[in-house]
Design an enzyme around this catalytic site. Structure first.
Site, PDB file in Angstrom:
ATOM      1  N   HIS A  95       0.829  -1.213   0.000  1.00 12.15           N
ATOM      2  CA  HIS A  95       0.000   0.000   0.000  1.00 12.15           C
ATOM      3  C   HIS A  95       0.864   1.264   0.000  1.00 12.15           C
ATOM      4  CE1 HIS A  95      -3.810  -2.163   0.665  1.00 12.15           C
ATOM      5  NE2 HIS A  95      -3.095  -2.957   1.446  1.00 12.15           N
TER       6      HIS A  95
ATOM      7  N   TYR B  49       0.377  -4.549  11.588  1.00 12.25           N
ATOM      8  CA  TYR B  49       0.071  -3.144  11.295  1.00 12.25           C
ATOM      9  C   TYR B  49       0.748  -2.212  12.288  1.00 12.25           C
ATOM     10  CZ  TYR B  49      -3.248  -3.710   7.492  1.00 12.25           C
ATOM     11  OH  TYR B  49      -3.807  -3.960   6.269  1.00 12.25           O
TER      12      TYR B  49
ATOM     13  N   HIS C 126      -4.313   1.017  11.678  1.00 13.92           N
ATOM     14  CA  HIS C 126      -4.009  -0.195  12.445  1.00 13.92           C
ATOM     15  C   HIS C 126      -5.314  -0.907  12.765  1.00 13.92           C
ATOM     16  CE1 HIS C 126      -2.618  -3.009  15.305  1.00 13.92           C
ATOM     17  NE2 HIS C 126      -2.699  -2.275  16.388  1.00 13.92           N
TER      18      HIS C 126
ATOM     19  N   ASN D 286     -10.253  -3.385   1.766  1.00 17.99           N
ATOM     20  CA  ASN D 286      -9.805  -3.499   0.378  1.00 17.99           C
ATOM     21  C   ASN D 286     -11.018  -3.410  -0.538  1.00 17.99           C
ATOM     22  OD1 ASN D 286      -7.057  -3.871   0.957  1.00 17.99           O
ATOM     23  ND2 ASN D 286      -7.272  -6.093   1.088  1.00 17.99           N
TER      24      ASN D 286
END
Length: 708
Positions: free
Chosen positions: A76, A363, A340, A149
């Site tokens: 990402h 994360y 996160h 996503n």
């Protein structure tokens, strides 16, 4: 709820305002606030002498420049953000005690970051890839990060395999090729050796892998979460974002051309839409399953490679998000935003989804090195609007000035403050789930069906989506160099569909599948999977108008007025920038020429009449290419009066003038609109807008194949 809670929408903006800085009208200073008289020449010993180390301004300026880059995200890396707000439609108290899901009058501020997954920060927006859709809700209970996503499933079932899939899909380590692409040996070698990926591959190679716009793609929380209400009752849930503009995609040829013509196409589209007041809107939906129904399905609801078919578990739309403000500074906001999955609030909790459990570690861990230490929560874009009180201290980039002596619990000096909060006081309490088992490295038997939903996906696609899907396989697997891997791909996907496997084999030059009895027959199809069932709107689309001197002004004016009245954007394109003059000498400003734009940047094309103007366009190769690409990409194409002759020349196999057009008769052949001898274009314009709203005219592809 206090009155000031009604103004939560502005709370984050007001907080960020403390950190905004404008230098307009100010004098240049060092980082210490000392005014600078010269920043173009170093301090030297004489005009041609050496630079003197005494030059503190040179050292500060150069040192800061040398350290301006931070590590990009492992995945990402390329993203773009925007601010907005969220409002729930009605109280969700029966399901969750999360405060931001209770009061429809409260606007909860949000920051959203859209992204691609595989490519580096410098890659293109329009590559075939999964898209990230991460939303940070600044709630009164603290930050809630919904990390989503644009595809509802994932490549793997267990987070311990996450490094493997990322290593496989990234550029190959010997030569760092290819960039931002899964079309290479290491990835497909991983796929055939990790068959749980079958379902995700279906989504990736479908049209959803190349979205038309961030504004026109869905978002999925992927994982199974829990809602927990005030009574402690829990429900299993999955999160969904549904765009009000519908779910639409580019063609593969468009995505490749846009990567060269405008690699920032998606971020530019989002930036321009917000600046134009065309605020992107997404409805938040949840699928809800009672706890006692956990095992009522023929799939495991905790398996992240499976969807909950919307026909079996409907999506309940519970609120709407509106993105209405662009970022002020890309680095300070989008690049430093830290999402996160562990950032949750009371009323939302985790499940035993094994991918979710592992990502809770990853994360947080990745932000520590990317943002320089444990205090990244103090960066303005990441700051909670809820007050922060705890005993955590020090570390890189600490900005909070904590008062007093105490930084520990339990303590007597400060009467044990800050005190813990009970559940009734808003304290987070984990859902009490009984867990009993033997420590074991093993996956549940219920996770071992890798093909049923992949087959359901394939059989749920429309005909044109299947055609595009098979062509995507042709490129991806055709790019693999090792014939053994190609053969393994064919054998693997013969479990999904023999039709698909045979089509792959024929294109990439390997044998058709050996087995003829391994194809999985899906128990159902899911119409919600197909983009053919989405919303279709003309609003915010962009239409190009081709013209030169001598065009008919009334035709252009009538079309432009109709388009703008329907919130459609219009750009006039010609050989040169400046002005073009009509047959009555009325001027029209030319905003784009053939060098600055391309047909892939438009949703439709219109060409007005005018003999002189059409005679000139017939000499412009670029104009003809514009028409050919618009047609090839199945977009709406319109021509009036003399312009019909241009289409007949450029597309002779497709444009038939059969029939009598002398009576102002409108012809519509699969989104190609023509009309001759017309003095009024009102019906033509409205039909053009209606056809534009359809997004594409995919039947045109079949016409091409027959004529080929």
């Amino acid at each position: 709820m206090a009155n000031n809670d009604k103004n939560m929408k502005d709370a984050k903006d007001n907080q960020l305002n403390e950190y905004r800085n404008s230098s307009q009208g100010e004098k240049l200073t060092t980082n210490q606030g000392v005014r600078v008289s010269n920043t173009s020449e170093s301090l030297k010993a004489g005009e041609r002498g050496p630079t003197i180390m005494e030059d503190f301004h040179f050292r500060e300026k150069m040192t800061h420049f040398d350290h301006e880059r931070i590590p990009e995200r492992v995945v990402h890396a390329r993203g773009f953000g925007a601010h907005g707000y969220f409002q729930v439609y009605e109280s969700m108290k029966d399901y969750t005690k999360a405060k931001f899901l209770q009061d429809p009058s409260v606007k909860t501020p949000v920051f959203v970051r859209f992204s691609t997954v595989v490519g580096s920060r410098g890659s293109a927006d329009t590559v075939r890839d999964v898209r990230g859709f991460a939303t940070k809700f600044y709630t009164e209970d603290g930050n809630f990060d919904l990390v989503a996503n644009n595809m509802p499933v994932f490549f793997i079932q267990d987070a311990i395999k996450f490094p493997d899939v990322v290593h496989a899909i990234k550029p190959e380590p010997d030569n760092e090729i290819p960039q931002a692409s899964a079309a290479h040996d290491t990835f497909w070698d991983w796929v055939v050796n990790n068959r749980e990926s079958a379902h995700m591959i279906m989504w990736l190679l479908s049209d959803r892998g190349i979205p038309r716009s961030y504004r026109m793609m869905e978002g999925f929380g992927v994982h199974t979460f829990r809602f927990v209400n005030d009574q402690g009752k829990a429900h299993f849930i999955k999160f969904h974002w549904k765009p009000l503009l519908g779910v639409h995609s580019l063609t593969w040829d468009e995505s490749q051309k846009l990567a060269g013509k405008n690699p920032d196409y998606h971020r530019q589209d989002l930036w321009d839409a917000i600046n134009n007041g065309e605020y992107p809107e997404f409805e938040l939906g949840v699928q809800i399953i009672e706890e006692d129904q956990e095992f009522n399905f023929d799939f495991d609801i905790l398996d992240p490679t499976k969807i909950w078919p919307e026909e079996q578990v409907p999506v309940k739309k519970i609120g709407k998000m509106t993105l209405n403000r662009n970022q002020d500074n890309f680095f300070a906001e989008t690049e430093q935003a830290a999402f996160h999955m562990g950032n949750i609030v009371p009323g939302i909790d985790f499940t035993n989804d094994p991918l979710l459990q592992g990502r809770l570690f990853s994360y947080l861990d990745t932000q520590l090195i990317r943002l320089g230490g444990p205090n990244f929560h103090e960066i303005p874009i990441n700051r909670s609007i809820a007050p922060v009180h705890n005993n955590q201290r020090d570390g890189f980039h600490r900005t909070t000035i904590d008062l007093g002596k105490v930084a520990y619990r339990a303590n007597g000096i400060d009467n044990n403050d800050p005190a813990t909060a009970s559940g009734q006081e808003g304290g987070f309490e984990h859902y009490q789930e009984k867990v009993d088992g033997v420590k074991i490295r093993q996956r549940s038997e219920s996770f071992k069906d890798h093909y049923s939903q992949a087959a359901m996906f394939y059989h749920s696609l429309s005909d044109h989506e299947k055609r595009h899907f098979i062509k995507a396989f042709h490129f991806e697997v055709g790019s693999v160099k090792d014939p053994k891997i190609k053969q393994q791909v064919v054998e693997m996907f013969s479990n999904v569909s023999h039709e698909l496997a045979n089509a792959i084999a024929q294109s990439v030059g390997v044998q058709p599948p050996q087995s003829t009895n391994n194809e999985v027959k899906p128990k159902m199809t899911s119409p919600a999977i197909s983009q053919a069932k989405t919303n279709f709107k003309a609003q915010t689309r962009k239409v190009g108008i081709l013209l030169t001197d001598g065009f008919k002004f009334n035709e252009v004016q009538e079309m432009m007025t109709a388009l703008r009245n329907n919130d459609v954007h219009v750009e006039v394109i010609s050989k040169n920038l400046g002005q073009a003059h009509s047959d009555q000498n009325e001027p029209v400003e030319i905003k784009q020429n053939y060098s600055t734009t391309h047909s892939v940047m438009y949703d439709a094309l219109y060409i007005p009449g005018g003999k002189q103007h059409i005679d000139q366009l017939m000499k412009h190769k670029e104009a003809k290419d514009f028409i050919k690409d618009t047609f090839a990409h199945a977009k709406t194409l319109g021509a009036s009066n003399e312009a019909v002759n241009l289409l007949s020349q450029v597309l002779p196999a497709h444009i038939s003038l059969a029939g009598d057009q002398s009576n102002n008769e409108l012809f519509n052949d699969l989104g190609v609109l023509t009309i001759q001898q017309a003095s009024n274009l009102s019906d033509f314009s409205q039909t053009f807008i209606n056809e534009l709203a359809k997004h594409r005219h995919w039947e045109r592809e079949l016409k091409d194949e027959k004529q080929a």
